[in-house]
Design an enzyme around this catalytic site. Structure first.
Site, short mmCIF file in Angstrom:
data_model
loop_
_atom_site.label_atom_id
_atom_site.label_comp_id
_atom_site.label_asym_id
_atom_site.label_seq_id
_atom_site.Cartn_x
_atom_site.Cartn_y
_atom_site.Cartn_z
N SER A 150 9.48 0.64 8.76
CA SER A 150 10.60 -0.33 10.02
C SER A 150 10.67 -1.25 9.02
CB SER A 150 9.63 0.13 11.06
OG SER A 150 10.69 -0.67 12.09
N ALA A 156 1.03 -1.23 -0.06
CA ALA A 156 0.18 -0.30 -0.07
C ALA A 156 0.93 1.21 -0.11
CB ALA A 156 -0.72 -0.05 1.13
N LYS A 175 -2.25 -14.48 -15.20
CA LYS A 175 -3.17 -14.71 -14.36
C LYS A 175 -4.99 -14.66 -15.16
CE LYS A 175 -6.58 -14.60 -10.13
NZ LYS A 175 -6.81 -13.83 -9.25
N PRO A 210 -13.49 -16.93 -14.49
CA PRO A 210 -12.49 -16.41 -15.44
C PRO A 210 -12.84 -14.79 -15.58
CG PRO A 210 -14.42 -16.71 -16.69
CD PRO A 210 -14.77 -17.23 -15.24
N ALA A 227 -1.87 -11.83 -5.86
CA ALA A 227 -2.78 -12.67 -6.81
C ALA A 227 -3.60 -11.35 -6.99
CB ALA A 227 -3.82 -13.71 -6.55
C1 LIG Z 1 -3.51 -14.16 4.70
C2 LIG Z 1 -3.61 -13.10 3.50
C3 LIG Z 1 -3.41 -12.92 2.08
C4 LIG Z 1 -4.23 -12.02 0.93
N1 LIG Z 1 -4.02 -12.32 -0.32
C5 LIG Z 1 -3.97 -11.29 -0.85
C6 LIG Z 1 -4.34 -11.75 -2.42
O1 LIG Z 1 -3.73 -12.96 -3.36
N2 LIG Z 1 -4.42 -10.53 -3.40
C7 LIG Z 1 -4.41 -9.04 -3.07
O2 LIG Z 1 -5.09 -8.19 -3.86
N3 LIG Z 1 -4.21 -8.80 -1.00
C8 LIG Z 1 -4.14 -10.12 -0.79
N4 LIG Z 1 -3.72 -9.90 0.94
C9 LIG Z 1 -4.20 -8.35 1.18
C10 LIG Z 1 -2.22 -7.87 1.07
O3 LIG Z 1 -1.63 -8.60 1.79
C11 LIG Z 1 -2.46 -5.92 1.46
O4 LIG Z 1 -3.18 -5.76 1.15
C12 LIG Z 1 -0.84 -5.98 0.71
O5 LIG Z 1 0.17 -6.38 1.37
C13 LIG Z 1 -0.85 -4.58 2.12
O6 LIG Z 1 -0.46 -4.12 2.54
P1 LIG Z 1 -0.10 -3.38 2.86
O7 LIG Z 1 1.19 -2.51 3.04
O8 LIG Z 1 -1.87 -2.55 3.64
O9 LIG Z 1 0.63 -3.26 4.85
P2 LIG Z 1 1.82 -4.11 5.40
O10 LIG Z 1 2.22 -5.21 4.43
O11 LIG Z 1 1.85 -4.93 6.74
O12 LIG Z 1 2.93 -3.11 5.98
C14 LIG Z 1 2.90 -2.08 6.86
C15 LIG Z 1 3.57 -1.29 7.11
O13 LIG Z 1 3.43 -0.31 7.32
C16 LIG Z 1 5.37 0.23 8.74
N5 LIG Z 1 4.68 0.49 10.43
C17 LIG Z 1 3.42 -0.33 10.78
N6 LIG Z 1 3.65 0.12 11.87
C18 LIG Z 1 4.79 1.57 11.62
C19 LIG Z 1 5.60 2.11 12.07
N7 LIG Z 1 5.15 2.27 13.65
N8 LIG Z 1 6.80 2.66 12.19
C20 LIG Z 1 7.64 2.51 11.18
N9 LIG Z 1 6.93 1.67 10.43
C21 LIG Z 1 5.73 1.40 10.87
C22 LIG Z 1 6.02 -1.59 8.34
O14 LIG Z 1 7.23 -1.35 8.59
C23 LIG Z 1 5.51 -2.04 7.08
O15 LIG Z 1 6.40 -1.04 5.75
C24 LIG Z 1 -3.57 -10.94 2.06
C25 LIG Z 1 -3.49 -10.44 3.05
C26 LIG Z 1 -3.70 -11.33 4.07
C27 LIG Z 1 -3.68 -11.43 5.07
#
Ligand SMILES: Cc1cc2nc3c(=O)[nH]c(=O)nc-3n(C[C@H](O)[C@H](O)[C@H](O)COP(=O)(O)OP(=O)(O)OC[C@H]3O[C@@H](n4cnc5c(N)ncnc54)[C@H](O)[C@@H]3O)c2cc1C
Length: 510
Positions: free
Chosen positions: A41, A17, A80, A98, A52
């Site tokens: 961090s 994200a 895909k 599909p 995916a």
């Molecule tokens: C089991 C599972 C399967 C998934 N499969 C899919 C899929 O197939 N397709 C799909 O589209 N999505 C999927 N997702 C969702 C996808 O993983 C997330 O939407 C995507 O990885 C985005 O995550 P994020 O960046 O929001 O959070 P995160 O990856 O958790 O990143 C959080 C960030 O915040 C930082 N951070 C947090 N707290 C602090 C702090 N105090 N100080 C400094 N930095 C901090 C961390 O260092 C990290 O960089 C899945 C999720 C799960 C749980």
């Protein structure tokens, strides 16, 4: 630029994200003099899954000017064409959801009404026979449709499977090139203006203070600002989407990668299989009321098709969404905004959707109540529509072989879904509301694939003679099959345009 204009955007979090947001904002706002800083961090790390995607990701990459072959190569990606669902309608059954569309409409009437009519007349061709994506998927074929390929091949819609860590790294390189500053550090505190309540700065544990005018919360499930500061509240949807745990592990890939994701229903949830160039991603998503973590891990490890390459990664979540996605001068994007479970690979899409709405509604100053209200309305709709489609998979089943399936098969569902299911089941009628993501193809694939409907068809489809309908449908099947036969193998297409460097797992495993 007015004196109060947004000059500094601070993104907290560097997962998928954070870096998608950084890449897009630096591309579209960087030139207008807005400074973008991302804080992440390594001590906390990312969720490490999410591999995916669905077709709109192609547009996101295009808008960023990313060359598709470079992207596929650098993220160890594969193509895909959809998702194969195994054991969802009943044990021993399978179907393909599909991308793209089914067949061709006849005389302005949607194709599926004729398909249902023929089915009632005793024809047993499944919907797959009318989907270029399903035929190519099962045939292990792929070809990128180009403008001059004509109307049939242009029906092929595609997305990617990619390595989430490599995608974030790819976007980081791009963002830094576009001027984004990255700061490594643990955010300890969030400073607010005591009068306005607006966030003014992030205080890092090493003493740094990162000031900003607009803050994007990409801190993952913890939602450090949207919940930690603004207490936006969370709608818990566990009563409809009860899975709340996952265990993920990568394994060695055996054979060529299929151009589709596989989702296999298990007794207390389901399991994903995502083929990449260098490995296969696997995960078991389940509900802890019906299964323990040890049992889930064993089941996952026993079903791997190759040697495990990583240690099992256990994750917890609560399906649902924030009540507010934008509060004060903070916008939550990614897992901080909510999570709908990964069944239809929609989370990365919701990130993309949040980013594009933020760009359209980019505020002229920190306090922007009109833009904020509209953003919250649009994102709520996005989440709610997807939620209903996901619930359909659990509700429209005949499975009665476990407590989990008995629960989801008989649970109450939202009224919005009830109405949609009634219309689809009785006569195959479907309406897309607002900017709803999933269209008729998707709803039909799941309903028909799980043996649940449609039971009837629009009587307008009786206007054509039996012979005309039969002939037209046979013609469609022939044209689609011929097109697939001429397509190259998925692996051959990757080898030609975007083969990635092999990875030495012995080094990586440690
Ligand atoms: C089991 C599972 C399967 C998934 N499969 C899919 C899929 O197939 N397709 C799909 O589209 N999505 C999927 N997702 C969702 C996808 O993983 C997330 O939407 C995507 O990885 C985005 O995550 P994020 O960046 O929001 O959070 P995160 O990856 O958790 O990143 C959080 C960030 O915040 C930082 N951070 C947090 N707290 C602090 C702090 N105090 N100080 C400094 N930095 C901090 C961390 O260092 C990290 O960089 C899945 C999720 C799960 C749980």
């Amino acid at each position: 630029m007015s004196e109060n204009a947004i000059k500094r955007v601070v993104i907290a979090g560097g997962g998928t994200a954070g870096w998608m947001t950084a890449a897009a904002l630096s591309k579209f706002c960087g030139r207008s003099g807005v400074d973008i800083t991302l804080v992440e961090s390594e001590a906390i790390g990312t969720v490490g899954v999410g591999e995916a995607t669905i077709p709109p990701i192609g547009k996101f990459n295009d808008h960023l000017g990313i060359n598709e072959d470079d992207f596929v190569r650098e993220t160890q990606a594969t193509y895909k064409l959809g998702i194969e669902f195994v054991d969802w309608g009943g044990l021993g059954e399978r179907y393909f959801h599909p991308f793209g569309t089914y067949g061709f409409d006849l005389e302005g009437i949607e194709f599926h009404h004729f398909w249902t009519r023929q089915k009632q007349a005793g024809e047993d061709h499944s919907l797959d026979a009318y989907s270029l994506n399903a035929l190519a998927g099962y045939g292990g074929k792929f070809m990128r449709p180009e403008k001059d390929h004509g109307p049939v091949l242009n029906k092929l819609a595609y997305a990617f499977h990619f390595d989430a860590g490599l995608y974030a790294a790819f976007l980081r390189r791009l963002s830094e090139k576009q001027g984004v500053s990255r700061i490594e550090g643990l955010i300890g505190d969030v400073e607010q203006n005591s009068e306005s309540g607006l966030i003014e700065a992030l205080a890092l544990q090493d003493g740094q203070r990162i000031e900003g005018d607009l803050f994007i919360d990409c801190t993952g499930f913890r939602g450090m600002m949207i919940e930690g500061v603004y207490e936006a509240g969370y709608q818990d949807w566990s009563q409809w989407l009860p899975v709340n745990r996952a265990v993920a592990v990568a394994c060695r890939r055996d054979g060529d990668p299929e151009p589709y994701t596989r989702s296999t229903a298990r007794d207390a949830g389901w399991q994903w299989r995502i083929p990449l160039q260098h490995r296969t991603g696997n995960g078991h998503v389940y509900c802890d009321k019906f299964k323990g973590s040890e049992a889930a891990e064993c089941e996952l490890l026993e079903s791997l098709e190759g040697e495990a390459l990583t240690s099992p990664n256990h994750l917890r979540f609560t399906t649902g969404r924030r009540n507010q996605f934008w509060s004060g001068n903070c916008i939550a994007i990614g897992l901080s905004s909510g999570f709908l479970e990964p069944l239809e690979s929609t989370s990365i899409h919701l990130i993309q959707s949040g980013i594009s709405k933020l760009i359209s509604l980019f505020p002229s100053q920190s306090e922007a109540p009109v833009e904020r209200a509209e953003y919250n309305r649009l994102m709520s709709d996005d989440f709610d529509h997807i939620r209903d489609f996901l619930i359909l998979h659990y509700k429209a089943t005949a499975r009665d072989d476990s407590e989990f399936w008995n629960y989801v098969r008989t649970m109450d569902i939202p009224d919005s879904l009830e109405r949609k299911m009634d219309l689809l089941r009785s006569h195959g009628r479907f309406f897309k509301y607002d900017a709803e993501l999933f269209d008729l193809t998707s709803w039909l694939a799941v309903a028909a694939g799980q043996g649940w409907g449609p039971e009837g068809y629009n009587p307008m489809a009786d206007a054509l003679s039996d012979g005309d309908v039969k002939g037209s449908l046979a013609n469609m099947r022939g044209v689609l099959q011929k097109t697939v036969t001429a397509m190259p193998a998925h692996q051959a297409f990757i080898d030609r345009y975007s083969k990635a460097e092999p990875v030495s797992w012995e080094r990586k495993k440690t």
